[in-house]
Design a protein around this motif. Structure first.
Motif, PDB file in Angstrom:
ATOM      1  N   VAL A 182      24.730  34.830  42.175  1.00  0.00           N
ATOM      2  CA  VAL A 182      26.076  35.201  42.391  1.00  0.00           C
ATOM      3  C   VAL A 182      26.126  36.799  41.875  1.00  0.00           C
ATOM      4  O   VAL A 182      25.553  37.101  40.798  1.00  0.00           O
ATOM      5  N   LYS A 183      26.632  37.509  42.709  1.00  0.00           N
ATOM      6  CA  LYS A 183      26.639  39.037  42.521  1.00  0.00           C
ATOM      7  C   LYS A 183      28.185  39.187  42.054  1.00  0.00           C
ATOM      8  O   LYS A 183      29.182  38.822  42.306  1.00  0.00           O
ATOM      9  N   THR A 184      27.983  40.152  40.763  1.00  0.00           N
ATOM     10  CA  THR A 184      29.446  40.459  40.434  1.00  0.00           C
ATOM     11  C   THR A 184      29.362  42.111  40.370  1.00  0.00           C
ATOM     12  O   THR A 184      28.747  42.575  41.181  1.00  0.00           O
ATOM     13  N   ALA A 205      30.572  34.233  36.410  1.00  0.00           N
ATOM     14  CA  ALA A 205      30.641  35.621  37.508  1.00  0.00           C
ATOM     15  C   ALA A 205      32.115  35.877  37.454  1.00  0.00           C
ATOM     16  O   ALA A 205      32.285  37.067  37.318  1.00  0.00           O
ATOM     17  N   ARG A 235      28.924  37.485  48.087  1.00  0.00           N
ATOM     18  CA  ARG A 235      28.944  37.141  46.697  1.00  0.00           C
ATOM     19  C   ARG A 235      27.871  36.113  46.136  1.00  0.00           C
ATOM     20  O   ARG A 235      27.481  36.288  45.187  1.00  0.00           O
ATOM     21  N   SER A 236      27.672  35.094  46.960  1.00  0.00           N
ATOM     22  CA  SER A 236      27.020  33.872  46.402  1.00  0.00           C
ATOM     23  C   SER A 236      26.020  33.525  47.289  1.00  0.00           C
ATOM     24  O   SER A 236      26.270  33.547  48.648  1.00  0.00           O
ATOM     25  N   GLU A 286      29.281  30.258  38.767  1.00  0.00           N
ATOM     26  CA  GLU A 286      30.303  30.855  39.609  1.00  0.00           C
ATOM     27  C   GLU A 286      31.603  31.288  38.248  1.00  0.00           C
ATOM     28  O   GLU A 286      32.439  32.453  38.545  1.00  0.00           O
ATOM     29  N   LEU A 311      23.748  37.089  38.662  1.00  0.00           N
ATOM     30  CA  LEU A 311      23.346  36.106  38.023  1.00  0.00           C
ATOM     31  C   LEU A 311      22.365  35.028  38.669  1.00  0.00           C
ATOM     32  O   LEU A 311      22.872  34.708  39.915  1.00  0.00           O
TER      33      LEU A 311
END
Length: 136
Positions: A100-102, A128, A86-87, A125, A107
C-alpha cells in the motif's frame, strides 16, 4: 533518526513494522519503503533487493503491467490479484502480500496461511490510512 546498529533503518518506523503489522498476529513479515528509495524499516530476515524496491515503486504507475507480471518481494514471486494507484494485492499459493502506497512511503505486509487475505489486508490498509492522516 537512523539506528547505526540496524543498517541505517529508521528507528521510529521499525515500531510500525514490529508492533502494528507483525505484532497484530496477521502479518508474518513487513517493511516500509520510502517512495524516493531506501528501506525505512523491515522485519528481520526480510531482504528486499534494490531491483525489487524499484519494481514495487514502479508497480503503482504501471498497474496493467503489475497485473500481468506480478511482483517479486524478498526473492519470492507473487501473482497480482488486484492493483490500483494505492493498493496491490498479491498471492503465492495460500500465502500473500499487501502493498500500500501512502503520501511518502510504501507499506508491505506478507502473510502466511492460515491467515486469510482480508485479515492481513485490514492491518496494512488501516496503518496506511493512519500514516496518510499524519502526513506520511
Amino acid at each position: 533518526m537512523a539506528d547505526p546498529l540496524n543498517k541505517g533503518l529508521q528507528v521510529g518506523w521499525q515500531a510500525y513494522v514490529d508492533t502494528n503489522m507483525v505484532g497484530s498476529g496477521k502479518i508474518s513479515q513487513g517493511a516500509i519503503l520510502g517512495q524516493e528509495g531506501a528501506i525505512w524499516a523491515a522485519s528481520p530476515g526480510l531482504s528486499i533487493s534494490a531491483g525489487e524496491q524499484a519494481s514495487i515503486r514502479k508497480a503503482f504507475e504501471d498497474t496493467e503491467g503489475t497485473l500481468a507480471l506480478g511482483l517479486k518481494i524478498g526473492g519470492q514471486k507473487y501473482f497480482t490479484l488486484q492493483a490500483n494507484g494505492r493498493s496491490i494485492y498479491l498471492k503465492k499459493q495460500s500465502d500473500g502480500a499487501i502493498v500500500v502506497k501512502t503520501t511518502q512511503a510504501i507499506l508491505i505486509g506478507l502473510y502466511v496461511a492460515p491467515i486469510q487475505a482480508p485479515e492481513a489486508t485490514s492491518i496494512v490498509e488501516n496503518l496506511a490510512d493512519y500514516l496518510i492522516s499524519a502526513g506520511y
